[in-house]
Design an enzyme around this catalytic site. Structure first.
Site, PDB file in Angstrom:
ATOM      1  CE  LYS A   1      18.567 -67.923   8.272  1.00  0.00           C
ATOM      2  NZ  LYS A   1      19.469 -66.942   8.773  1.00  0.00           N
TER       3      LYS A   1
ATOM      4  NE  ARG B   1      21.027 -55.932  -5.870  1.00  0.00           N
ATOM      5  CZ  ARG B   1      21.841 -55.458  -4.936  1.00  0.00           C
ATOM      6  NH1 ARG B   1      22.812 -56.208  -4.496  1.00  0.00           N
ATOM      7  NH2 ARG B   1      21.683 -54.250  -4.465  1.00  0.00           N
TER       8      ARG B   1
ATOM      9  CB  CYS C   1      16.018 -53.360  -7.582  1.00  0.00           C
ATOM     10  SG  CYS C   1      14.323 -52.979  -7.180  1.00  0.00           S
TER      11      CYS C   1
ATOM     12  CD  GLU D   1      15.676 -65.729   6.479  1.00  0.00           C
ATOM     13  OE1 GLU D   1      15.589 -64.685   5.831  1.00  0.00           O
ATOM     14  OE2 GLU D   1      16.714 -66.069   7.074  1.00  0.00           O
TER      15      GLU D   1
ATOM     16  CG  ASN E   1      18.690 -50.934  -6.022  1.00  0.00           C
ATOM     17  OD1 ASN E   1      17.698 -51.054  -5.312  1.00  0.00           O
ATOM     18  ND2 ASN E   1      19.897 -51.287  -5.623  1.00  0.00           N
ATOM     19  N   GLY E   2      16.386 -48.326  -5.618  1.00  0.00           N
ATOM     20  CA  GLY E   2      16.348 -47.336  -4.540  1.00  0.00           C
ATOM     21  C   GLY E   2      14.948 -46.796  -4.375  1.00  0.00           C
TER      22      GLY E   2
ATOM     23  CE  LYS F   1      22.632 -63.127   0.968  1.00  0.00           C
ATOM     24  NZ  LYS F   1      22.419 -63.989   2.135  1.00  0.00           N
TER      25      LYS F   1
ATOM     26  CD1 TRP G   1      11.976 -57.835  -2.744  1.00  0.00           C
ATOM     27  CD2 TRP G   1      11.737 -55.729  -2.035  1.00  0.00           C
ATOM     28  NE1 TRP G   1      11.452 -57.873  -1.466  1.00  0.00           N
ATOM     29  CE2 TRP G   1      11.288 -56.596  -1.017  1.00  0.00           C
ATOM     30  CE3 TRP G   1      11.674 -54.356  -1.814  1.00  0.00           C
ATOM     31  CZ2 TRP G   1      10.794 -56.141   0.209  1.00  0.00           C
ATOM     32  CZ3 TRP G   1      11.176 -53.891  -0.607  1.00  0.00           C
ATOM     33  CH2 TRP G   1      10.749 -54.780   0.385  1.00  0.00           C
TER      34      TRP G   1
ATOM     35  CG  HIS H   1       8.947 -63.419  33.041  1.00  0.00           C
ATOM     36  ND1 HIS H   1       8.578 -62.999  34.290  1.00  0.00           N
ATOM     37  CD2 HIS H   1      10.125 -64.044  33.188  1.00  0.00           C
ATOM     38  CE1 HIS H   1       9.528 -63.328  35.160  1.00  0.00           C
ATOM     39  NE2 HIS H   1      10.486 -63.976  34.506  1.00  0.00           N
TER      40      HIS H   1
ATOM     41  CD  GLU I   1      20.446 -66.710  12.209  1.00  0.00           C
ATOM     42  OE1 GLU I   1      19.926 -65.629  12.476  1.00  0.00           O
ATOM     43  OE2 GLU I   1      20.720 -67.049  11.045  1.00  0.00           O
TER      44      GLU I   1
HETATM   45  O1  M6R Z   1      23.604 -57.875   4.429  1.00  0.00           O
HETATM   46  P1  M6R Z   1      23.241 -57.777   5.866  1.00  0.00           P
HETATM   47  O2  M6R Z   1      23.998 -58.707   6.737  1.00  0.00           O
HETATM   48  O3  M6R Z   1      23.341 -56.366   6.385  1.00  0.00           O
HETATM   49  O4  M6R Z   1      21.724 -58.178   5.942  1.00  0.00           O
HETATM   50  C1  M6R Z   1      21.000 -58.106   7.130  1.00  0.00           C
HETATM   51  C2  M6R Z   1      19.696 -58.850   7.032  1.00  0.00           C
HETATM   52  O5  M6R Z   1      18.904 -58.316   6.012  1.00  0.00           O
HETATM   53  C3  M6R Z   1      19.880 -60.347   6.778  1.00  0.00           C
HETATM   54  O6  M6R Z   1      20.703 -60.928   7.734  1.00  0.00           O
HETATM   55  C4  M6R Z   1      18.513 -61.060   6.773  1.00  0.00           C
HETATM   56  O7  M6R Z   1      17.956 -61.029   8.045  1.00  0.00           O
HETATM   57  C5  M6R Z   1      18.660 -62.484   6.249  1.00  0.00           C
HETATM   58  N1  M6R Z   1      17.620 -62.769   5.316  1.00  0.00           N
HETATM   59  C6  M6R Z   1      18.571 -63.503   7.322  1.00  0.00           C
HETATM   60  O8  M6R Z   1      18.719 -64.784   6.840  1.00  0.00           O
END
Ligand code: M6R
Length: 613
Positions: A492, A27, A2, A495, A106-107, A608, A80, A511, A488
């Site tokens: 990527k 956000r 948010c 997501e 927000n929260g 984000k 959000w 395994h 990673e």
């Molecule tokens: O702001 P942060 O680095 O703490 O965020 C952690 C994760 O939410 C963030 O890395 C998330 O996994 C990304 N969307 C990955 O691309």
């Protein structure tokens, strides 16, 4: 999660609010809304979907508040969804029964059901936890007739996390705020002031900011800032920070998406982090690390705590720090760490990695560790964020604002900081050979040029993305320091393209996951030169024998038998190869998502900064 913005001043109100909101769209983007005060009345407009949907349908009165009103005041929110589906009724701002207050939040309010039963005489219009707060303020205000006092009482009754911004018709020049465990920043202008979740929303107008602390509440007018804190309810003096980010940094600068721009910024990020910290072949963290050498020498164990991509950076850090600084490192996902009664002994250092510095689980873990009175170190990209302020020391990753939801440049920024910190520790502990230390620094210096080389020719990746973007499942394999890069690469891809992908340590494949492999399964293997190259080539062969389509990251001169698609990469020092190897994987995810017409910068269901648990 948010985004909030509030503004009081003489500028074009609706423009400031909508532009600010757009900068916060990363956000959350389920629904959005805006409210202004005009002629002593609250006007509100909300819509489901992205901010553009709300902007398109804004009624005329929002553009011309009552003529004589020079001073303009309003607030806006992008959501959000947590409590209540994305709908117009659930979108913020929320209004009380008497239409005296308008509020954005927000929260998460954890005891909202309990509070709702106490507010029986109030008429609720949404399914949100947020609406409780505005009715609670109304209820308390009936007795106090004082907004600040009412906010103070609200604080005591509400459990959970919140950043609240509120306007009251009876005090028309003031924007009230309160924060606990959700970020809120004041932007300080000339005869105008701002309140927002994050700096980019205000950067066009000011570079002076005050980062509110937990328990802070107060108000801003166009010329005044008053901050109090719940602990003693007296006025607080908070430092004003000057942030030298250029507003252009939060623009796409000709790139189709922020993510692509941020991928291309990585050589510069790595360079910045190196050159600002290496002097005469020595690493120097100057004012960043406030832990003295004696204490650093005594460190017997390190924990690294983070989420998502930042967690993957932590895993790379483990391989490197253990190898060179000879200290055992345990890496934990923050949401697990905070609930698992970790055994933390003295002489432990706990590192928290977070791009935003506001991730709820990471911050909860930080609070837990601070209770143990253990030394903490943040690695963070947002100056002034909660992690930045609350860790004992913080290393800044120097990436500038990262807007794309998929983290790219923050990851490479985190890696280079971990490398430098690992070598710094190794040197202080005298456990690294002088020549090796020097050679490693020399190799690190060369990395940005190799990264540029990859980014200058992305054709091979574009072709791959086109060929494989219709596949439903991918497997990413890596070993050693490149195992986290496999994780990673898979994160990527899933997501932003919504293609299912798993990252695995290649040696673990037999395994279980090998059962998944058939001719339809692309297997991306990180097989660049290094101590485990032969081993990974055996794993590659095992996958090929089960008819997998092998996409391999290799260096010039490597065997190409069994490989369907080779991605040729420059040969670099093995320890730093994650900085280079991650680039083609970010690009593969990016181009696949773009081909599939996904919303690259704002993928579905994500936000984000994950500021709620
Ligand atoms: O702001 P942060 O680095 O703490 O965020 C952690 C994760 O939410 C963030 O890395 C998330 O996994 C990304 N969307 C990955 O691309």
């Amino acid at each position: 999660m948010c985004g909030i913005i509030g503004y009081v001043g003489e500028k074009n109100l609706i423009k400031v609010l909508i532009n600010g909101l757009k900068k916060l769209e990363y956000r959350g983007y389920d629904s959005s809304g805006v409210a202004i005060l005009s002629g002593g009345k609250i006007f509100r407009h909300r819509a489901v979907g992205k901010i553009l949907e709300m902007e398109k349908t804004l009624p005329r009165k929002f553009f011309s508040p009552v003529e004589k009103e020079k001073l303009k005041i309003g607030l806006a929110h992008t959501r959000w969804a947590t409590h209540g589906r994305p709908s117009e009724e659930n979108a913020h701002p929320h209004i009380d029964c008497g239409e005296q207050f308008v509020l954005v939040h927000n929260g998460i309010i954890e005891n909202y059901l309990e509070l709702k039963t106490k507010l029986k005489k109030h008429k609720f219009q949404s399914e949100t936890d947020t609406e409780i707060i505005v009715h609670l303020v109304e209820e308390i205000y009936e007795k106090t007739r004082n907004v600040l006092e009412s906010l103070n009482t609200v604080f005591k009754e509400v459990k959970g996390s919140y950043a609240i911004v509120l306007i009251c018709v009876n005090e028309p020049g003031k924007i009230f705020f309160a924060r606990k465990d959700s970020p809120l920043v004041l932007g300080i202008g000339n005869n105008e002031n701002f309140v927002a979740s994050d700096i980019p929303a205000m950067l066009e107008y000011t570079n002076k900011f005050i980062f509110l602390e937990n328990g802070d509440y107060g108000f801003v007018t166009d010329r005044e800032v008053k901050i109090y804190n719940l602990k003693n309810n007296i006025e607080q003096v908070r430092k004003e920070h000057k942030i030298n980010w250029d507003p252009v940094m939060v623009e796409r600068a000709g790139y189709k998406h922020f993510m692509l721009k941020e991928i291309y910024e990585q050589p510069l990020v790595v360079k910045e982090n190196i050159v600002s910290r290496i002097f005469a072949e020595e690493i120097n963290f100057k004012d960043e690390i406030k832990i003295n050498d004696k204490k650093l020498k005594q460190i017997k164990k390190i924990f690294i705590i983070a989420c998502g991509t930042s967690y993957h950076a932590g895993l790379v850090g483990k391989y490197f720090i253990e190898k060179f600084a000879k200290i055992p490192v345990e890496v934990d996902i923050a949401s697990e760490f905070r609930y698992r009664d970790p055994l933390i002994e003295k002489d432990t250092l706990v590192i928290f990695i977070s791009q935003s510095g506001e991730t709820a689980d990471t911050l909860a873990s930080l609070s837990l560790v601070k209770e143990y009175k253990i030394t903490t170190l943040g690695i963070c990209n947002v100056i002034g964020s909660t992690l930045y302020r609350e860790a004992d020391s913080t290393i800044y990753t120097k990436c500038g604002p990262e807007i794309g939801v998929a983290s790219t440049k923050a990851f490479t920024g985190q890696l280079v900081c971990l490398y430098l910190f690992g070598l710094y520790l190794a040197k202080i502990k005298s456990v690294v050979d002088k020549d090796e230390y020097k050679n490693l620094l020399t190799s690190l210096y060369k990395i940005p040029a190799f990264m540029e080389q990859i980014l200058n020719d992305t054709n091979q990746i574009k072709i791959l993305a086109k060929k494989y973007s219709q596949k439903h499942d991918f497997l990413f394999l890596g070993r050693g320091i490149n195992y986290p890069i496999a994780l990673e690469g898979a994160l990527k891809l899933k997501e932003i393209s919504y293609i299912h992908a798993e990252g695995y340590p290649a040696g673990e494949m037999k395994h279980g996951p090998i059962a998944l492999i058939d001719k339809d399964m692309p297997v991306v293997v990180i097989a660049t030169k290094g101590s485990l190259m032969e081993k990974i080539f055996s794993n590659l062969e095992e996958a090929k024998s089960r008819n997998a389509k092998i996409i391999a990251l290799i260096n010039k001169g490597s065997v190409t038998k069994n490989i369907d698609e080779k991605v040729l990469l420059p040969e670099v020092e093995e320890q730093f190869s994650p900085l280079v190897n991650v680039l083609p994987l970010q690009l593969l995810a990016y181009y696949a998502a773009d081909i599939l017409k996904r919303d690259v910068d704002q993928p579905r269901n994500l936000a984000k900064s994950v500021t709620v648990e």
